[in-house]
Design an enzyme around this catalytic site. Structure first.
Site, PDB file in Angstrom:
ATOM      1  N   SER A 114     -67.978 -66.608 -30.483  1.00  0.00           N
ATOM      2  CA  SER A 114     -69.098 -66.819 -31.414  1.00  0.00           C
ATOM      3  C   SER A 114     -68.519 -66.788 -32.823  1.00  0.00           C
ATOM      4  O   SER A 114     -68.749 -65.879 -33.604  1.00  0.00           O
ATOM      5  CB  SER A 114     -70.167 -65.740 -31.214  1.00  0.00           C
ATOM      6  OG  SER A 114     -69.695 -64.460 -31.560  1.00  0.00           O
ATOM      7  N   HIS A 135     -71.346 -64.392 -24.652  1.00  0.00           N
ATOM      8  CA  HIS A 135     -70.255 -63.715 -23.934  1.00  0.00           C
ATOM      9  C   HIS A 135     -70.499 -63.618 -22.433  1.00  0.00           C
ATOM     10  O   HIS A 135     -69.678 -63.085 -21.706  1.00  0.00           O
ATOM     11  CB  HIS A 135     -70.025 -62.319 -24.517  1.00  0.00           C
ATOM     12  CG  HIS A 135     -69.372 -62.361 -25.876  1.00  0.00           C
ATOM     13  ND1 HIS A 135     -69.089 -61.236 -26.604  1.00  0.00           N
ATOM     14  CD2 HIS A 135     -68.948 -63.396 -26.627  1.00  0.00           C
ATOM     15  CE1 HIS A 135     -68.526 -61.581 -27.756  1.00  0.00           C
ATOM     16  NE2 HIS A 135     -68.433 -62.886 -27.792  1.00  0.00           N
ATOM     17  N   GLU A 161     -74.343 -58.137 -27.936  1.00  0.00           N
ATOM     18  CA  GLU A 161     -73.640 -56.882 -27.616  1.00  0.00           C
ATOM     19  C   GLU A 161     -74.507 -55.655 -27.870  1.00  0.00           C
ATOM     20  O   GLU A 161     -75.139 -55.546 -28.914  1.00  0.00           O
ATOM     21  CB  GLU A 161     -72.374 -56.745 -28.480  1.00  0.00           C
ATOM     22  CG  GLU A 161     -71.384 -57.852 -28.250  1.00  0.00           C
ATOM     23  CD  GLU A 161     -70.261 -57.869 -29.285  1.00  0.00           C
ATOM     24  OE1 GLU A 161     -69.896 -56.800 -29.805  1.00  0.00           O
ATOM     25  OE2 GLU A 161     -69.774 -58.972 -29.580  1.00  0.00           O
ATOM     26  N   GLU A 207     -66.010 -59.314 -22.798  1.00  0.00           N
ATOM     27  CA  GLU A 207     -65.405 -58.113 -23.400  1.00  0.00           C
ATOM     28  C   GLU A 207     -65.498 -56.899 -22.483  1.00  0.00           C
ATOM     29  O   GLU A 207     -65.370 -55.760 -22.930  1.00  0.00           O
ATOM     30  CB  GLU A 207     -66.091 -57.809 -24.740  1.00  0.00           C
ATOM     31  CG  GLU A 207     -65.797 -58.872 -25.798  1.00  0.00           C
ATOM     32  CD  GLU A 207     -66.445 -58.574 -27.141  1.00  0.00           C
ATOM     33  OE1 GLU A 207     -67.154 -57.551 -27.249  1.00  0.00           O
ATOM     34  OE2 GLU A 207     -66.233 -59.353 -28.068  1.00  0.00           O
ATOM     35  N   ASP A 227     -74.754 -55.945 -31.712  1.00  0.00           N
ATOM     36  CA  ASP A 227     -74.306 -57.161 -32.395  1.00  0.00           C
ATOM     37  C   ASP A 227     -75.234 -58.274 -31.925  1.00  0.00           C
ATOM     38  O   ASP A 227     -75.135 -58.740 -30.787  1.00  0.00           O
ATOM     39  CB  ASP A 227     -72.845 -57.499 -32.062  1.00  0.00           C
ATOM     40  CG  ASP A 227     -72.367 -58.742 -32.825  1.00  0.00           C
ATOM     41  OD1 ASP A 227     -73.179 -59.328 -33.570  1.00  0.00           O
ATOM     42  OD2 ASP A 227     -71.191 -59.116 -32.670  1.00  0.00           O
ATOM     43  N   GLU A 266     -75.161 -55.469 -36.262  1.00  0.00           N
ATOM     44  CA  GLU A 266     -74.263 -56.521 -36.778  1.00  0.00           C
ATOM     45  C   GLU A 266     -74.959 -57.884 -36.675  1.00  0.00           C
ATOM     46  O   GLU A 266     -75.632 -58.164 -35.674  1.00  0.00           O
ATOM     47  CB  GLU A 266     -72.986 -56.481 -35.937  1.00  0.00           C
ATOM     48  CG  GLU A 266     -71.930 -57.501 -36.310  1.00  0.00           C
ATOM     49  CD  GLU A 266     -70.690 -57.337 -35.404  1.00  0.00           C
ATOM     50  OE1 GLU A 266     -70.390 -56.207 -34.969  1.00  0.00           O
ATOM     51  OE2 GLU A 266     -70.035 -58.364 -35.121  1.00  0.00           O
ATOM     52  N   ASP A 322     -70.603 -59.907 -39.862  1.00  0.00           N
ATOM     53  CA  ASP A 322     -69.399 -60.451 -39.215  1.00  0.00           C
ATOM     54  C   ASP A 322     -69.332 -61.941 -39.561  1.00  0.00           C
ATOM     55  O   ASP A 322     -68.618 -62.341 -40.489  1.00  0.00           O
ATOM     56  CB  ASP A 322     -69.497 -60.195 -37.703  1.00  0.00           C
ATOM     57  CG  ASP A 322     -68.415 -60.919 -36.903  1.00  0.00           C
ATOM     58  OD1 ASP A 322     -67.440 -61.388 -37.503  1.00  0.00           O
ATOM     59  OD2 ASP A 322     -68.549 -61.033 -35.674  1.00  0.00           O
ATOM     60  N   LYS A 373     -61.826 -59.068 -39.167  1.00  0.00           N
ATOM     61  CA  LYS A 373     -61.034 -59.696 -38.103  1.00  0.00           C
ATOM     62  C   LYS A 373     -59.931 -60.482 -38.804  1.00  0.00           C
ATOM     63  O   LYS A 373     -60.214 -61.519 -39.416  1.00  0.00           O
ATOM     64  CB  LYS A 373     -61.910 -60.655 -37.292  1.00  0.00           C
ATOM     65  CG  LYS A 373     -63.012 -59.997 -36.479  1.00  0.00           C
ATOM     66  CD  LYS A 373     -63.969 -61.053 -35.908  1.00  0.00           C
ATOM     67  CE  LYS A 373     -64.938 -60.445 -34.906  1.00  0.00           C
ATOM     68  NZ  LYS A 373     -66.043 -61.383 -34.584  1.00  0.00           N
ATOM     69  N   HIS A 382     -61.698 -56.456 -32.833  1.00  0.00           N
ATOM     70  CA  HIS A 382     -61.101 -57.385 -31.871  1.00  0.00           C
ATOM     71  C   HIS A 382     -61.867 -58.702 -31.859  1.00  0.00           C
ATOM     72  O   HIS A 382     -62.847 -58.848 -32.579  1.00  0.00           O
ATOM     73  CB  HIS A 382     -61.139 -56.749 -30.474  1.00  0.00           C
ATOM     74  CG  HIS A 382     -62.537 -56.590 -29.923  1.00  0.00           C
ATOM     75  ND1 HIS A 382     -62.803 -56.296 -28.604  1.00  0.00           N
ATOM     76  CD2 HIS A 382     -63.775 -56.687 -30.512  1.00  0.00           C
ATOM     77  CE1 HIS A 382     -64.115 -56.228 -28.404  1.00  0.00           C
ATOM     78  NE2 HIS A 382     -64.715 -56.451 -29.538  1.00  0.00           N
ATOM     79  N   LYS A 395     -63.810 -51.606 -33.659  1.00  0.00           N
ATOM     80  CA  LYS A 395     -64.679 -52.231 -32.651  1.00  0.00           C
ATOM     81  C   LYS A 395     -63.769 -52.979 -31.680  1.00  0.00           C
ATOM     82  O   LYS A 395     -63.200 -54.009 -32.038  1.00  0.00           O
ATOM     83  CB  LYS A 395     -65.646 -53.182 -33.356  1.00  0.00           C
ATOM     84  CG  LYS A 395     -66.665 -53.817 -32.425  1.00  0.00           C
ATOM     85  CD  LYS A 395     -67.507 -54.847 -33.158  1.00  0.00           C
ATOM     86  CE  LYS A 395     -68.508 -55.456 -32.211  1.00  0.00           C
ATOM     87  NZ  LYS A 395     -68.821 -56.854 -32.530  1.00  0.00           N
TER      88      LYS A 395
END
Ligand code: PGA
Ligand code: ZN
Length: 424
Positions: free
Chosen positions: A45, A150, A160, A203, A239, A284, A312, A337, A365, A388
């Site tokens: 994403s 995901h 998430e 993940e 998230d 997030e 993010d 990131k 990550h 994270k």
């Protein structure tokens, strides 16, 4: 004058695969006295403002460019001069978004140089990045239940659902808490959905056939149970990855699984409702990546709940976007990131800028990861109070276990970082 052991002698790139089984670039840097090897991660994403991960010819073209364009410029330089290395990477690329050599190529080289330098100097990577006084360990923010991009099929709309063991006194306790919550959530999911197969997303988070609210209820119960067992507070985060839900034509967030459609105002109210109901400590990307004003509205309203609102895709570790966000008071935390921006120096600058404006930096990550442990060093060295990096899966555990090794190496001076809620 550089120590001769720090001089870069060779740089080699090859194709390997990440945790999703997609092609990735791996870079090896040889100095006279050391060696570093790093594989680039990859997001699913991704924010629109991120640097371009690979040139149009993919990993093969990136490898070719490392040997023909980049290596000749870096061989002979001092590996401990990270600023110079990263400047040369920008110059060789010659574009504002690394589309020539690829942002992932730049990241792998930049980090591998840092690893080689720390090896040549005989000090841990976090100390090379952060100096000899870096001694604070980040709290692990771990993905327990996942959905969105995901997972495949009918998972929750939100990407998430995470846990943060805020009451843990050391890294070992913190990791134990996250592993136990993950396990407990799996047991509870099996009860909530008789068809649950134990399937997991990219993940390592459980991917149940439940709505976001149903999944949060399960996670809330799991946290309560484990908190009771361990005797300290474990809080929940989200998230939303709202850009994945945003439909430009409709001007609304589409929750396919729920069959709901929310405009900006309704989205803000929905998220505030979740913050209150589940006592969230962290949200997030609650709004799409260009909605700085919507972020600002939510950040203001979430203050009374002491909940971090984090960007993010909003910031993509990018200086101009962070500056804009700071002006508008769009968030209270930022995901860092390094491969969103390309180099370690750029990531360090983003952290400094963000911190100067009161944003909490969180080292993160990607969903497609390598088994490299270096994110743990980046978090400690560049003083991010939260890391994270998921809970389960070898590529996630590699970074978590590295925190234990770092804490052991620090010995008595090791401390957990200060979290903003503790400071308040
Ligand atoms: P990614 O996203 O799939 O781009 O790595 C993870 C995240 O949104 O934090
Ligand atoms: Zn995200």
């Amino acid at each position: 004058m550089a120590l001769s052991s720090l001089i870069i002698e060779d740089i080699v790139a090859r194709k390997v695969f990440n945790s999703r089984g997609s092609e990735a670039i791996e870079v090896e840097v040889f100095t006279a006295g050391g060696y570093g090897r790093v594989t680039a991660p990859m997001g699913a994403s991704r924010g629109r403002g991120e640097v371009v991960p690979y040139p149009s010819g993919g990993v093969d073209e990136a490898i070719d460019k490392v040997s023909k364009l980049v290596a000749p410029e870096l061989v002979g330089l001092d590996a401990s001069d990270q600023r110079l290395i990263d400047k040369v990477l920008h110059e060789v690329d010659g574009t504002p978004d690394f589309r020539n050599i690829g942002g992932n190529t730049a990241y792998a080289i930049s980090m591998a140089v840092a690893v080689a330098a720390s090896a040549s100097l005989g000090i841990p990577l976090f100390e090379h990045l952060g100096g000899c006084l870096a001694h604070e360990l980040p709290y692990p923010l771990g993905n327990v239940i996942g959905g969105g991009k995901h997972v495949r099929g009918r998972g929750p709309d939100v990407q998430e659902m995470l846990v943060l063991p805020v009451g843990a006194e050391d890294v070992l306790e913190a990791l134990q808490a996250n592993f136990l919550v993950h396990k407990r959530a799996g047991e509870l999911l099996a009860k909530a959905d008789p068809a649950f197969t134990g399937g997991r997303g990219d993940e390592g988070a459980w991917a149940p056939n439940l709505s976001t609210v149903e999944a949060l209820e399960v996670l809330f119960k799991a946290c309560e149970d484990v908190s009771g067992e361990l005797g300290f507070d474990i809080r929940i985060g989200l998230d939303v990855a709202a850009s994945s839900l945003w439909d430009e034509g409709e001007g609304a967030y589409i929750y396919e699984r729920e069959g709901a459609k929310r405009d900006r105002g309704e989205q803000v109210e929905f998220i505030l409702g979740l913050i209150e109901r589940f006592n969230l400590i962290y949200v997030e990307d609650p709004l799409m990546e260009d909605d700085f004003e919507g972020f600002a509205e939510l950040t203001k309203k979430a203050k009374r709940f002491n909940c971090l609102i984090c960007g993010d895709d909003l910031f993509v570790t990018n200086r101009a976007r962070i500056e804009h966000g700071l002006k508008l008071k769009a968030a209270s935390a930022i995901i860092i990131k390094p491969n969103q921006v390309g180099t370690i120096s750029d990531a360090a600058d983003a952290i400094r800028l963000a911190r100067s404006g009161g944003l909490v930096p969180i080292a993160s990550h990607r969903s497609g990861e390598s088994t490299d442990p270096y994110l743990a060093h980046l978090a400690v060295g560049l003083r991010c109070p939260i890391i994270k990096t998921g809970v389960l899966g070898g590529e996630r555990v590699a970074k978590l276990n590295e925190l234990l090794r770092i804490a052991e190496g620090l010995g008595e001076v090791a401390r957990m970082a200060r979290l903003p809620s503790q400071a308040a």
